[in-house]
Design an enzyme around this catalytic site. Structure first.
Site, PDB file in Angstrom:
ATOM      1  N   CYS A  35       0.831  -1.203   0.000  1.00 20.79           N
ATOM      2  CA  CYS A  35       0.000   0.000   0.000  1.00 20.79           C
ATOM      3  C   CYS A  35       0.870   1.260   0.000  1.00 20.79           C
ATOM      4  O   CYS A  35       1.511   1.560  -0.995  1.00 20.79           O
ATOM      5  CB  CYS A  35      -0.985  -0.035   1.156  1.00 20.79           C
ATOM      6  SG  CYS A  35      -2.425   1.023   0.868  1.00 20.79           S
TER       7      CYS A  35
ATOM      8  N   HIS B  85      -3.915  -5.331   0.252  1.00 26.46           N
ATOM      9  CA  HIS B  85      -3.554  -5.831   1.577  1.00 26.46           C
ATOM     10  C   HIS B  85      -3.642  -7.358   1.672  1.00 26.46           C
ATOM     11  O   HIS B  85      -4.696  -7.904   2.004  1.00 26.46           O
ATOM     12  CB  HIS B  85      -4.451  -5.198   2.640  1.00 26.46           C
ATOM     13  CG  HIS B  85      -4.214  -3.732   2.791  1.00 26.46           C
ATOM     14  ND1 HIS B  85      -3.207  -3.217   3.575  1.00 26.46           N
ATOM     15  CD2 HIS B  85      -4.826  -2.677   2.227  1.00 26.46           C
ATOM     16  CE1 HIS B  85      -3.224  -1.895   3.499  1.00 26.46           C
ATOM     17  NE2 HIS B  85      -4.201  -1.545   2.684  1.00 26.46           N
TER      18      HIS B  85
ATOM     19  N   GLU C 294      -2.427  -8.999   3.997  1.00 29.87           N
ATOM     20  CA  GLU C 294      -2.562  -9.313   5.425  1.00 29.87           C
ATOM     21  C   GLU C 294      -3.998  -9.127   5.902  1.00 29.87           C
ATOM     22  O   GLU C 294      -4.260  -9.185   7.110  1.00 29.87           O
ATOM     23  CB  GLU C 294      -1.638  -8.399   6.243  1.00 29.87           C
ATOM     24  CG  GLU C 294      -2.145  -7.003   6.526  1.00 29.87           C
ATOM     25  CD  GLU C 294      -2.058  -6.034   5.365  1.00 29.87           C
ATOM     26  OE1 GLU C 294      -2.275  -4.837   5.568  1.00 29.87           O
ATOM     27  OE2 GLU C 294      -1.767  -6.483   4.229  1.00 29.87           O
TER      28      GLU C 294
END
Length: 387
Positions: free
Chosen positions: A256, A354, A356
């Site tokens: 990001c 993302h 994660e």
């Protein structure tokens, strides 16, 4: 039923939405953005990348599962304000330890409920993200509008230092230790070192002001550039750190904001998207595997490579840079925004979204495996060269 205090939301173009106070009573200002996720509101609220933003939830029912002590992505709520349509009167989940509105009130987060969030989202899609104010103490739209227009804009905002850790800390590997990663905290989410830990990686999280030498002094095999808030065009120090890492051929992975930093380090520009990508349902093409992933996003800026921008299809070709060839590895299928870069001649890659993601989706979790493989390949290569 308890009668709620009246509140108003005013956008910088003068559009006004009435509602009721939700969370803390008061007044707040920020950039109005919308999130399309139907779940994961606790992770959204505690994501440092939302610093100085007022988040509009497009899903109509928010707060159904309450809040708990496990799902926070940081130590506090970061959103500047919160906008929902129909808040749950009762949170119901076996993991819940409290209610969402109580949590907002406790942390002083000013919100508004009863808003036509569909109409508000359509307005932001047509006009773009813009400054906004929410007030439950001043119901005069013109008075609030004047203060909205005095609030700082997101373009040119240097915010990563405001969310970064003050002191270094370590998240140990789970099971056998394989590698050490130094993470530059520009607004890191807790799930990043957790995902690395499951792969045998010990992560040293360092303040965003750290130098390349401080990061490598941890014994790091690689460097991670974290997500974070603000305009990447202001982050000159992290960009120079990334350039030095590239010069030293240290393995690099950026997510990001970190992707934008590495993009700038490679010589590309960045630009502000009209209304950004925020939610957990964005389709992205991985050009390496040819697969389409459903992914989690939270970004209002993007990397500008030759041939990209304005919805143009990004060329699938090697782009020459000062650090060798670079390919666009991932592309958003909604609008052709660059979602990832891969260096051809150096151990470095990025993704704009993302992997994660908590509460999901997890289609892109394999990227942490790709990072571990990159480190392993580089470690073996150095071992052979030193033999």
């Amino acid at each position: 039923m308890v009668k709620r205090r009246p509140a108003i939301l005013v956008l910088e173009d003068g559009r006004t939405f009435p509602g009721e106070a939700y969370g803390s009573v008061g007044e707040t200002f920020g950039e109005a953005v919308f999130n399309t996720g139907m779940t994961g509101y606790q992770e959204t609220l505690t994501d440092p990348s939302y610093h100085r933003q007022v988040v509009v939830q497009t899903a109509p029912h928010i707060g159904n599962t309450g809040v708990n002590g496990e799902d926070d992505e940081s130590g506090r709520i970061w959103v500047a304000g919160y906008v929902v349509r129909d808040p749950a009167r009762i949170g119901s989940n076996w993991r819940a330890t409290g209610g969402l509105e109580d949590r907002l009130a406790t942390e002083g987060v000013v919100g508004i409920s009863g808003v036509d969030t569909r109409a508000l989202t359509r307005h932001l899609r047509e006009r773009g993200a813009m400054r906004v104010g929410i007030s439950s103490i001043d119901n005069d739209p013109q008075s609030l509008l004047a203060r909205v227009r005095q609030a700082p804009q997101m373009v040119g905002a240097d915010l990563s230092a405001e969310v970064s850790t003050a002191e270094p800390y370590v998240v140990e590997a789970l099971g056998e230790h394989r590698f050490t990663v130094a993470a530059l905290d520009l607004g890191i989410k807790r799930n990043v070192p957790r995902r690395l830990a499951t792969r045998g990686v010990t992560t040293h999280v360092l303040p965003g002001s750290s130098s390349i030498d401080q990061m490598l002094a941890t014994g790091a095999d690689a460097i991670f550039l974290s997500p974070g808030p603000g305009d990447p065009a202001t982050a000159d120090a992290p960009v120079e750190l990334a350039r030095e890492a590239l010069r030293r051929e240290v393995p690099l992975f950026g997510i990001c904001f970190g992707s934008q930093i590495l993009g700038r380090a490679l010589g590309f520009g960045t630009y502000k998207l009209g209304y950004g990508h925020r939610g957990i349902n964005q389709p992205v093409l991985d050009r390496v595997t040819g697969k389409v992933e459903v992914t989690s996003h939270n970004h209002g800026f993007a990397v500008q490579v030759p041939g990209s921008g304005g919805g143009a299809v990004v060329p699938d070709q090697v782009i020459d840079t000062d650090f060798g060839g670079v390919r666009v590895s991932h592309v958003c299928l909604n609008d052709n925004v660059v979602e990832g870069l891969r260096a051809v001649d150096l151990p470095a890659f990025t993704v704009q979204y993302h992997p994660e993601a908590a509460a999901g989706p997890h289609d892109a979790d394999y990227l942490f495996d790709r990072f571990a493989e990159l480190i392993e390949g580089r470690t073996h290569s150095k071992g052979r060269s030193n033999a």
